[in-house]
Every structure is written in structure tokens, then in C-alpha cells.
Design a protein around this motif. Structure first.
Motif, PDB file in Angstrom:
ATOM      1  N   LEU A   1      -2.898   2.308  -4.455  1.00 32.01           N
ATOM      2  CA  LEU A   1      -2.585   3.708  -4.183  1.00 32.01           C
ATOM      3  C   LEU A   1      -3.779   4.336  -3.480  1.00 32.01           C
ATOM      4  O   LEU A   1      -4.910   4.232  -3.959  1.00 32.01           O
ATOM      5  CB  LEU A   1      -2.313   4.462  -5.482  1.00 32.01           C
ATOM      6  CG  LEU A   1      -1.148   3.957  -6.332  1.00 32.01           C
ATOM      7  CD1 LEU A   1      -1.198   4.587  -7.724  1.00 32.01           C
ATOM      8  CD2 LEU A   1       0.179   4.263  -5.672  1.00 32.01           C
ATOM      9  N   ALA A   2      -3.532   4.982  -2.357  1.00 29.49           N
ATOM     10  CA  ALA A   2      -4.581   5.702  -1.644  1.00 29.49           C
ATOM     11  C   ALA A   2      -4.193   7.166  -1.582  1.00 29.49           C
ATOM     12  O   ALA A   2      -3.015   7.503  -1.375  1.00 29.49           O
ATOM     13  CB  ALA A   2      -4.764   5.144  -0.233  1.00 29.49           C
ATOM     14  N   PHE A   3      -5.176   8.044  -1.760  1.00 29.42           N
ATOM     15  CA  PHE A   3      -4.929   9.480  -1.782  1.00 29.42           C
ATOM     16  C   PHE A   3      -5.742  10.166  -0.693  1.00 29.42           C
ATOM     17  O   PHE A   3      -6.942   9.904  -0.537  1.00 29.42           O
ATOM     18  CB  PHE A   3      -5.288  10.060  -3.153  1.00 29.42           C
ATOM     19  CG  PHE A   3      -4.556   9.394  -4.282  1.00 29.42           C
ATOM     20  CD1 PHE A   3      -3.223   9.683  -4.536  1.00 29.42           C
ATOM     21  CD2 PHE A   3      -5.193   8.458  -5.089  1.00 29.42           C
ATOM     22  CE1 PHE A   3      -2.538   9.053  -5.558  1.00 29.42           C
ATOM     23  CE2 PHE A   3      -4.519   7.821  -6.122  1.00 29.42           C
ATOM     24  CZ  PHE A   3      -3.181   8.118  -6.357  1.00 29.42           C
ATOM     25  N   VAL A   4      -5.075  11.051   0.041  1.00 35.10           N
ATOM     26  CA  VAL A   4      -5.708  11.833   1.099  1.00 35.10           C
ATOM     27  C   VAL A   4      -5.279  13.275   0.929  1.00 35.10           C
ATOM     28  O   VAL A   4      -4.091  13.555   0.706  1.00 35.10           O
ATOM     29  CB  VAL A   4      -5.305  11.303   2.496  1.00 35.10           C
ATOM     30  CG1 VAL A   4      -5.856  12.200   3.594  1.00 35.10           C
ATOM     31  CG2 VAL A   4      -5.777   9.865   2.688  1.00 35.10           C
ATOM     32  N   ASP A   5      -6.215  14.216   1.015  1.00 34.71           N
ATOM     33  CA  ASP A   5      -5.885  15.627   0.880  1.00 34.71           C
ATOM     34  C   ASP A   5      -5.100  16.125   2.087  1.00 34.71           C
ATOM     35  O   ASP A   5      -5.229  15.601   3.200  1.00 34.71           O
ATOM     36  CB  ASP A   5      -7.150  16.459   0.700  1.00 34.71           C
ATOM     37  CG  ASP A   5      -7.722  16.355  -0.703  1.00 34.71           C
ATOM     38  OD1 ASP A   5      -7.006  15.878  -1.604  1.00 34.71           O
ATOM     39  OD2 ASP A   5      -8.889  16.761  -0.909  1.00 34.71           O
ATOM     40  N   ALA A   6      -4.303  17.169   1.874  1.00 34.42           N
ATOM     41  CA  ALA A   6      -3.421  17.696   2.917  1.00 34.42           C
ATOM     42  C   ALA A   6      -4.071  18.781   3.764  1.00 34.42           C
ATOM     43  O   ALA A   6      -3.501  19.173   4.786  1.00 34.42           O
ATOM     44  CB  ALA A   6      -2.150  18.262   2.280  1.00 34.42           C
ATOM     45  N   ASP A   7      -5.248  19.256   3.377  1.00 34.06           N
ATOM     46  CA  ASP A   7      -5.834  20.413   4.065  1.00 34.06           C
ATOM     47  C   ASP A   7      -6.935  20.031   5.052  1.00 34.06           C
ATOM     48  O   ASP A   7      -7.749  20.871   5.437  1.00 34.06           O
ATOM     49  CB  ASP A   7      -6.378  21.416   3.048  1.00 34.06           C
ATOM     50  CG  ASP A   7      -7.520  20.858   2.201  1.00 34.06           C
ATOM     51  OD1 ASP A   7      -7.726  19.614   2.219  1.00 34.06           O
ATOM     52  OD2 ASP A   7      -8.200  21.643   1.524  1.00 34.06           O
ATOM     53  N   LEU A   8      -6.973  18.773   5.491  1.00 32.05           N
ATOM     54  CA  LEU A   8      -8.046  18.318   6.371  1.00 32.05           C
ATOM     55  C   LEU A   8      -7.927  18.961   7.746  1.00 32.05           C
ATOM     56  O   LEU A   8      -6.845  19.012   8.337  1.00 32.05           O
ATOM     57  CB  LEU A   8      -8.020  16.801   6.515  1.00 32.05           C
ATOM     58  CG  LEU A   8      -8.141  15.996   5.221  1.00 32.05           C
ATOM     59  CD1 LEU A   8      -8.150  14.503   5.536  1.00 32.05           C
ATOM     60  CD2 LEU A   8      -9.376  16.390   4.442  1.00 32.05           C
ATOM     61  N   THR A   9      -9.062  19.414   8.271  1.00 32.09           N
ATOM     62  CA  THR A   9      -9.092  20.000   9.614  1.00 32.09           C
ATOM     63  C   THR A   9      -9.998  19.223  10.553  1.00 32.09           C
ATOM     64  O   THR A   9      -9.916  19.395  11.764  1.00 32.09           O
ATOM     65  CB  THR A   9      -9.569  21.460   9.565  1.00 32.09           C
ATOM     66  OG1 THR A   9     -10.876  21.513   8.959  1.00 32.09           O
ATOM     67  CG2 THR A   9      -8.607  22.326   8.762  1.00 32.09           C
TER      68      THR A   9
ATOM     69  N   VAL B   1       0.835  -1.196   0.000  1.00 26.33           N
ATOM     70  CA  VAL B   1       0.000   0.000   0.000  1.00 26.33           C
ATOM     71  C   VAL B   1       0.871   1.248   0.000  1.00 26.33           C
ATOM     72  O   VAL B   1       1.772   1.389   0.843  1.00 26.33           O
ATOM     73  CB  VAL B   1      -0.927   0.026   1.226  1.00 26.33           C
ATOM     74  CG1 VAL B   1      -1.649   1.370   1.338  1.00 26.33           C
ATOM     75  CG2 VAL B   1      -1.936  -1.116   1.159  1.00 26.33           C
ATOM     76  N   SER B   2       0.609   2.129  -0.942  1.00 23.84           N
ATOM     77  CA  SER B   2       1.246   3.449  -0.971  1.00 23.84           C
ATOM     78  C   SER B   2       0.177   4.498  -0.697  1.00 23.84           C
ATOM     79  O   SER B   2      -0.843   4.537  -1.393  1.00 23.84           O
ATOM     80  CB  SER B   2       1.896   3.718  -2.330  1.00 23.84           C
ATOM     81  OG  SER B   2       2.902   2.775  -2.612  1.00 23.84           O
ATOM     82  N   LEU B   3       0.401   5.320   0.316  1.00 24.97           N
ATOM     83  CA  LEU B   3      -0.529   6.404   0.617  1.00 24.97           C
ATOM     84  C   LEU B   3       0.125   7.721   0.216  1.00 24.97           C
ATOM     85  O   LEU B   3       1.229   8.037   0.672  1.00 24.97           O
ATOM     86  CB  LEU B   3      -0.902   6.421   2.095  1.00 24.97           C
ATOM     87  CG  LEU B   3      -2.102   7.320   2.418  1.00 24.97           C
ATOM     88  CD1 LEU B   3      -2.978   6.721   3.508  1.00 24.97           C
ATOM     89  CD2 LEU B   3      -1.669   8.728   2.806  1.00 24.97           C
ATOM     90  N   VAL B   4      -0.561   8.468  -0.628  1.00 22.66           N
ATOM     91  CA  VAL B   4      -0.005   9.681  -1.229  1.00 22.66           C
ATOM     92  C   VAL B   4      -0.830  10.887  -0.792  1.00 22.66           C
ATOM     93  O   VAL B   4      -2.065  10.860  -0.826  1.00 22.66           O
ATOM     94  CB  VAL B   4       0.000   9.573  -2.768  1.00 22.66           C
ATOM     95  CG1 VAL B   4       0.474  10.880  -3.399  1.00 22.66           C
ATOM     96  CG2 VAL B   4       0.872   8.406  -3.216  1.00 22.66           C
ATOM     97  N   ILE B   5      -0.132  11.942  -0.403  1.00 20.85           N
ATOM     98  CA  ILE B   5      -0.771  13.195  -0.012  1.00 20.85           C
ATOM     99  C   ILE B   5      -0.228  14.299  -0.912  1.00 20.85           C
ATOM    100  O   ILE B   5       0.926  14.727  -0.755  1.00 20.85           O
ATOM    101  CB  ILE B   5      -0.485  13.525   1.465  1.00 20.85           C
ATOM    102  CG1 ILE B   5      -0.969  12.398   2.370  1.00 20.85           C
ATOM    103  CG2 ILE B   5      -1.127  14.856   1.855  1.00 20.85           C
ATOM    104  CD1 ILE B   5      -0.547  12.537   3.821  1.00 20.85           C
ATOM    105  N   PRO B   6      -1.002  14.765  -1.901  1.00 17.08           N
ATOM    106  CA  PRO B   6      -0.560  15.916  -2.698  1.00 17.08           C
ATOM    107  C   PRO B   6      -0.746  17.188  -1.873  1.00 17.08           C
ATOM    108  O   PRO B   6      -1.754  17.349  -1.182  1.00 17.08           O
ATOM    109  CB  PRO B   6      -1.499  15.881  -3.907  1.00 17.08           C
ATOM    110  CG  PRO B   6      -2.720  15.150  -3.444  1.00 17.08           C
ATOM    111  CD  PRO B   6      -2.285  14.216  -2.351  1.00 17.08           C
ATOM    112  N   ALA B   7       0.215  18.088  -1.937  1.00 16.50           N
ATOM    113  CA  ALA B   7       0.153  19.264  -1.066  1.00 16.50           C
ATOM    114  C   ALA B   7       0.826  20.467  -1.720  1.00 16.50           C
ATOM    115  O   ALA B   7       1.876  20.335  -2.351  1.00 16.50           O
ATOM    116  CB  ALA B   7       0.823  18.968   0.270  1.00 16.50           C
ATOM    117  N   VAL B   8       0.209  21.617  -1.536  1.00 10.01           N
ATOM    118  CA  VAL B   8       0.809  22.901  -1.913  1.00 10.01           C
ATOM    119  C   VAL B   8       0.437  23.914  -0.839  1.00 10.01           C
ATOM    120  O   VAL B   8      -0.751  24.186  -0.615  1.00 10.01           O
ATOM    121  CB  VAL B   8       0.316  23.405  -3.287  1.00 10.01           C
ATOM    122  CG1 VAL B   8       0.983  24.745  -3.620  1.00 10.01           C
ATOM    123  CG2 VAL B   8       0.601  22.404  -4.384  1.00 10.01           C
ATOM    124  N   ASN B   9       1.424  24.439  -0.160  1.00  8.72           N
ATOM    125  CA  ASN B   9       1.217  25.474   0.860  1.00  8.72           C
ATOM    126  C   ASN B   9       0.172  25.071   1.893  1.00  8.72           C
ATOM    127  O   ASN B   9      -0.795  25.790   2.151  1.00  8.72           O
ATOM    128  CB  ASN B   9       0.833  26.806   0.195  1.00  8.72           C
ATOM    129  CG  ASN B   9       1.981  27.400  -0.612  1.00  8.72           C
ATOM    130  OD1 ASN B   9       3.149  27.183  -0.296  1.00  8.72           O
ATOM    131  ND2 ASN B   9       1.652  28.136  -1.651  1.00  8.72           N
TER     132      ASN B   9
END
Length: 304
Positions: free
Chosen positions: A119-127, A31-39
Motif C-alpha cells: 500500500l502506498a499513500f500520497v496526499d491529495a493537496d500537493l502543488t 501495488v495499491s496506491l491510495v490518496i485520502p482526500a477531503v475538499n
């Protein structure tokens, strides 16, 4: 009552980590977990750190935890690395292939620096979220070989000042994606969150698909997998409640263009019916509305 895709492929139960670890080991799945992120310096540390602690440090559920930094000018990359992620600069991944800005570009290039079968994707801006997002997204893929893509869904609040509308989030979903799907892919109308940034897919499937470089990436994956393998290859999981930063109306404009392009590029762009059914959701309560698409002729052509 007839058995439907919604009944078969909508999961609301919690997933047991120990059971999923057994399934993962039995199948030899990585399993690869990927978090795309910008600022996203304000939130990426929490997202990475909690996933790392639960699924890398305390178990071997996630084999690779990767952040693809799309060109941040803040401390996103440093914070993500300190929290436990392997961080790649988007521009440095296969520079011979060129570099384009966008979430989809980060997701596409993540395939070139990861090795997982899933591949699993999770956003970086979660609050507002929890680590069960990860087990939920991976559960159907690890336990059912017929599932190729899993989309998360959740309650999405919209906060503006003191106001907190628990169902007010997802403006692009309700105003762009859902109407487009009603026209071009009505069989996807019961996907609760077609634009969910939390999703997972089998590499063997995803690596054969075209990937938009922008915000159309999440929707395009849903359309392409269902087109190629059938709707039953898609599952959706209830992740509870998810909050994140909201886009301004100005930023939603380009997003809407990219979403529209992702759908039109996969369609003949013609509307063949005078009416379509628009599926909407209030929580898990489905609301189906028949929408009239017929047109009147020019008034000058109508006899008085």
C-alpha cells in the motif's frame, strides 16, 4: 566510519521504472496506491491524473489507484474519478463498522477496498511534486524483502505572501513530532520526515497494527513498524521538493494533540533522562542539539 541505519536505509538515487517493473513481476507483487482526500478539488485532479497516466495507463506499475473521499462538499470525488481513480466515499466503506472523520480513518478503511500486497499513500493537496514520488516510495519494498515501511522526505518550503522559505515547512514536525520522538523513541531521531504523508508499507504488516483515525496515522505507522520489526525494517527516500497547502495555527492545534496522543499511547509517558539529543535537518545536513530537561526545585525550598 561505522555502518549505521541512516547509511543503509536512506536512499537518494532515482529508481528506474523498468527495473522496478521487473522486480514487481518477478515477485508477483500487487501495488495499491491510495490518496485520502477531503475538499481538494483544486489539486486532486493533477495528483490523480499524473499518477494514472504514468503508472496505470502507460505501465502496469500501479494495480489499483484509489481515492478515499472523506466527505468532501466540493467536486473532489468527481474530479478524481474523471482523472482515473476509483473513488470510494469513506462513509460507504463498511458502514457496519461505523464512520469517523479523519485522515487515519480513510487510510484504515482503504485496506478494506484494496487488494495490493503493498500500500502506498500520497496526499491529495500537493502543488509541487513529481511522479518519481511513486517509484521512490516503492523501490525499497520491491527490491529488499527486509524493508516493511518506506517514508518519503523532501525539502518543504513555507510560503506566506511573497515570502518563500525553502526550509520553513513542517511546523508540526519540528515543534511536536521531533521533540516527542527525542523523548519517547530517540532511535527514530534520524528519520528526516517522520510525518511525511507520502509513505508505503507491506499489507501483511500494516493490517496487524492499530491505526489512529486522525493525523497521528503517519507517525504511528513509523513507531509501530520499528517497534515490532526493528529500525532496519524502515527505509527513507529522498523525493526532492514537495509543496502543499499549509494548515493554520488553529488547525495545527488539534493535529498536535493527535500526534502527541499517538506517541503517548505507545509509551510509558515518562522522561527518564535529564538530557536528550534533538536531531534536526537543514536539507540533508544533520544538526544534533543536546537539550537540557532537568528542573530546578521550587525557589522557596532553596536556602538563601
Amino acid at each position: 566510519m561505522a555502518d549505521t541505519w541512516f547509511d543503509r536505509r536512506t536512499f537518494r538515487r532515482p529508481w528506474d521504472l523498468d527495473g522496478l517493473l521487473d522486480a514487481k513481476r518477478a515477485t508477483g507483487t500487487r501495488v495499491s496506491l491510495v490518496i485520502p482526500a477531503v475538499n481538494e478539488a483544486a489539486t486532486v485532479g493533477d495528483v490523480v491524473g499524473r499518477i494514472h497516466d504514468a503508472f496505470v495507463r502507460d505501465s502496469d506499475f500501479v494495480d489499483e489507484l484509489v481515492v478515499v473521499d472523506g466527505g468532501s462538499t466540493d467536486d473532489t470525488a468527481r474530479i478524481a474519478a474523471e482523472a482515473g481513480a476509483r473513488v470510494h466515499s469513506l462513509a460507504d466503506i463498511r458502514p457496519d463498522l461505523g464512520h469517523r472523520a479523519g485522515k487515519g480513518e480513510s487510510i484504515w478503511k482503504s485496506q478494506l477496498v484494496t487488494t495490493g500486497d503493498v500500500l502506498a499513500f500520497v496526499d491529495a493537496d500537493l502543488t509541487e511534486w513529481d511522479t518519481h514520488f511513486v517509484t521512490g516510495l516503492l523501490g525499497p519494498l520491491l527490491t529488499d524483502p527486509g524493508v516493511a515501511l518506506v517514508k518519503g522526505f523532501y525539502e518543504r518550503p513555507f510560503r506566506a505572501g511573497a515570502a518563500d522559505d525553502p526550509q520553513g515547512g513542517g511546523r508540526a514536525t519540528e515543534l511536536v513530532a521531533r521533540p516527542l520522538l527525542a523523548l519517547a523513541r530517540p532511535h527514530l531521531g534520524r528519520v528526516v520526515q517522520p510525518l511525511a504523508g507520502e509513505w508505503a508499507v507491506r499489507r501483511s504488516v500494516y493490517e496487524t497494527l492499530h491505526v489512529p483515525v486522525g493525523y497521528g496515522v503517519d507517525l504511528a505507522a513509523l513507531i509501530d513498524v520499528s517497534d515490532r520489526l526493528g529500525l532496519d525494517a524502515v527505509a527513507q527516500v529522498d523525493l526532492g521538493r514537495r509543496a502543499h497547502s499549509h494548515q493554520s495555527l488553529q488547525d495545527l492545534g488539534p493535529m498536535a494533540v493527535q500526534l502527541t496522543a499517538a506517541v503517548l499511547s505507545r509509551s510509558d509517558a515518562r522522561v527518564g533522562e535529564d538530557r536528550v539529543v534533538l536531531h534536526q535537518f537543514r536539507g540533508l545536513e544533520e544538526i544534533a542539539r543536546e537539550v537540557d530537561l532537568s528542573e530546578r526545585p521550587p525557589a522557596a525550598e532553596v536556602a538563601r
